[in-house]
Write a protein that holds these residues in place. Sequence first.
Motif, short mmCIF file in Angstrom:
data_model
loop_
_atom_site.label_atom_id
_atom_site.label_comp_id
_atom_site.label_asym_id
_atom_site.label_seq_id
_atom_site.Cartn_x
_atom_site.Cartn_y
_atom_site.Cartn_z
N ASP A 68 53.60 77.10 33.07
CA ASP A 68 53.41 77.60 31.59
C ASP A 68 54.21 76.58 30.84
O ASP A 68 55.33 76.08 30.73
CB ASP A 68 54.37 78.94 31.72
CG ASP A 68 54.40 79.59 29.97
OD1 ASP A 68 53.88 78.70 29.38
OD2 ASP A 68 54.91 80.42 30.06
N SER A 97 45.77 71.58 30.85
CA SER A 97 45.87 72.30 31.18
C SER A 97 46.44 72.47 32.76
O SER A 97 46.05 71.46 33.39
CB SER A 97 44.70 73.34 31.46
OG SER A 97 44.80 74.67 32.12
N SER A 106 47.95 75.96 29.12
CA SER A 106 46.86 75.04 28.25
C SER A 106 47.56 74.90 27.18
O SER A 106 47.85 75.76 26.47
CB SER A 106 45.42 75.74 28.52
OG SER A 106 45.03 75.84 29.73
N VAL A 107 47.61 73.71 26.61
CA VAL A 107 47.82 73.46 25.24
C VAL A 107 46.90 72.36 24.83
O VAL A 107 46.00 71.58 25.27
CB VAL A 107 49.25 72.70 25.35
CG1 VAL A 107 50.40 73.57 25.69
CG2 VAL A 107 49.36 71.48 26.29
N GLU A 166 49.47 73.26 19.86
CA GLU A 166 49.70 74.41 20.02
C GLU A 166 49.25 74.98 21.38
O GLU A 166 48.32 74.36 22.11
CB GLU A 166 48.87 75.48 18.87
CG GLU A 166 47.56 75.25 19.08
CD GLU A 166 47.07 74.00 18.37
OE1 GLU A 166 45.69 74.11 17.87
OE2 GLU A 166 47.64 73.03 18.14
N ARG A 167 49.70 76.12 22.05
CA ARG A 167 49.19 76.78 23.10
C ARG A 167 47.74 77.30 22.95
O ARG A 167 47.54 78.06 21.79
CB ARG A 167 50.38 77.83 23.65
CG ARG A 167 49.73 78.71 24.68
CD ARG A 167 50.51 80.02 24.80
NE ARG A 167 50.03 81.07 25.68
CZ ARG A 167 50.63 82.36 25.79
NH1 ARG A 167 51.72 82.25 25.62
NH2 ARG A 167 49.97 83.07 26.65
N PRO A 197 48.50 80.23 29.39
CA PRO A 197 49.98 79.99 29.04
C PRO A 197 50.15 78.24 29.56
O PRO A 197 50.92 77.62 29.25
CB PRO A 197 50.85 80.83 29.78
CG PRO A 197 49.94 81.38 30.81
CD PRO A 197 48.77 81.62 30.25
N ALA A 239 55.31 73.72 23.52
CA ALA A 239 53.99 73.24 22.26
C ALA A 239 54.61 73.22 20.80
O ALA A 239 55.77 73.79 20.60
CB ALA A 239 53.29 74.65 22.54
N SER A 246 42.60 68.40 25.01
CA SER A 246 43.37 69.73 25.66
C SER A 246 43.84 69.22 26.90
O SER A 246 43.39 68.38 27.67
CB SER A 246 42.50 71.05 25.73
OG SER A 246 41.48 70.96 26.68
N GLN A 261 53.46 73.24 16.54
CA GLN A 261 52.71 73.67 15.46
C GLN A 261 51.76 72.54 14.69
O GLN A 261 52.62 71.50 14.19
CB GLN A 261 53.57 74.39 14.58
CG GLN A 261 54.03 75.66 15.14
CD GLN A 261 54.88 76.47 14.12
OE1 GLN A 261 54.75 76.34 12.81
NE2 GLN A 261 56.08 76.95 14.41
N SER A 298 53.90 76.50 27.43
CA SER A 298 54.07 77.02 26.16
C SER A 298 55.23 76.86 25.48
O SER A 298 55.53 76.60 24.22
CB SER A 298 53.50 78.47 25.91
OG SER A 298 54.83 79.33 27.02
#
Length: 593
Positions: free
Chosen positions: A205, A200, A253-254, A245-246, A251, A210, A198, A212, A207
């Motif tokens: 933000d 962050s 962090s991914v 993904e987020r 917001p 991001a 991950s 899938q 997101s």
Amino acid sequence: MRNAIRILGVMSAAAIGAPARGATYYVDFDGGHDSASGTQRSHAFKHCPGNPEATNRAAATALNPGDTVLFKGGVEYRATLRIVASGEPGRPVIYDGNSDGSWGEGRAIIEGEQERQYGIRGPEGKAELEHVTIRHFELRNLRNVYPDFPGCDPRGVTLHRAANLRITDCRLHKINRPAKPILDIRADTSRIQHTQDSFSDAETDLSAYAGQPGKQATHEVHMFWNNGNMKHLSDYNRACGYIGERLAGRPGSVRIYQDAKLTKPGWAGPKSNVPLPAEKGYDGKPAGDQRQYMVFNMKEGSFKSKGGFCMDVSGRHIEVDHCEIGDAEFAICAYGRDVDIHHNDIFATTAALMGGADRMRFHDNRVRDAYKFATTFGYHVNAIHLWSFTRNGKSDPIEGFECYNNTVLWASGSATSVFYLEGNIPAPKIHHNVIINVDKKGREPSGYIYLVGKGHLADDRSDGEIYNNLVVGLGKKQPVMVRTGTRGVKVANNIFVNHRVAGGMDNNVYVAYTGNGLKDVKKGFAAYEKDARTSFIVEDPKAIFVDPDNLDYRPKPGSPVIDAGRDVGIGVDMAGTPIPQGAGPDIGPYEYR
């Protein structure tokens, strides 16, 4: 009646002996239709015959030797142009982008829209192409599909296993221009956090970037550590990963994945699949309290991108002439034999020519603004970079390479060499070239003409002839460098301006400005006294050249280079003037007249 029969027989024989003219098909991407006949401008196809997007009559049309496909000038062909048909001797298949200006305005355009990898490419599989001419197109705006994977670099023209191929009067540019990050943020360690899978940022933000899991990622993140000093980033102190993904509730962090299809969690750092320890970089040194990260849109390029090729061709009897090529990482990559590259304007590239082909000629080209798009770590930066391949511990020779009558305006240092010939390249001929360092920051490459023999190869040879060149430097480097394993290199009749002295000199002129540069040259002459007997020093360039301040390096009346050269068997100078014009050949690329 007998005479009439005789005349008819003569006419038939003439008709049989003359090549039959092929059909002409018309392509107008904006106004054409694939259901049209394609044989008139008012009934043009939308797609070129042979292209996978073609339908109806355009798809059913097979091109034959002698056929011409004429594209409407000024119209963007928004697809990859597939070259699938071969001609025959005297009857090539011609793809014409409005060369006579009779249909539309200007060149036909192969438009990549920053969505396609190829502008023009050959047939699928191992099919060969023969007797094809491509002329008067503009190709632009191509990009990497996904830049971190091999084979994804964009190509303006990519044609392999070709024979009797000519590419002429085309303009290729904006072939994967280096990417700029969407985000480029420096922050202290408390702001940026990461785990094994991950990332962050407490203040940003992420997101919007991001992806899938299981689907193709669209963005990637790169982190850099360098003890608070961001001037020298390298593969050893960065980590990268594809943005997934987020993470819920955060917001900034991914999730991070190793692969672009978001199936393998974790970082895909160049040297490790685990993230950097919070307190250390890859080199084991403390990371400091400042870090930098970048986010890239992978559809537009990547920090790790290897760049694009304007042309990538291989085969035999290939000619590239009168083209404008540049605004990309690499201009021309060529392999095979009998390759002739001439009268091109090559600009804003890391390499004008790379690869290796037997009987390759690179001549009468202009190379300018070299090195502009060098975006890769540790890659060679050369106007010309040729190398021979190794098989079973031995390198295949590249025979018959000639490089002459080129002008290279070099605009940067941090490079290996302007001309770099590596490996088993016996007897290259490099003559009547003008190489001028125009870098305003005072930087120089490691060398200007660099012949590399034995090193990692077992049987290398790089003997050759370096005659009548003009090399203008900045006083820090040798003009010609010859490494271990080369032999029999002849260096004569050259003019070296602001260079250190090397051995093996014969009838060369060293032009040195006053001060330390002149001292270095005189010291070099003393060190190579035996070699320097036929060479001499001129302290003022204005005593030799017409107007060196404005890059006019022709010899002026009374110049000491006139008639002072050695006969090396070359009949004309860089401007096409016969040699000699006086009692003997002149030194340098231009014969005084």
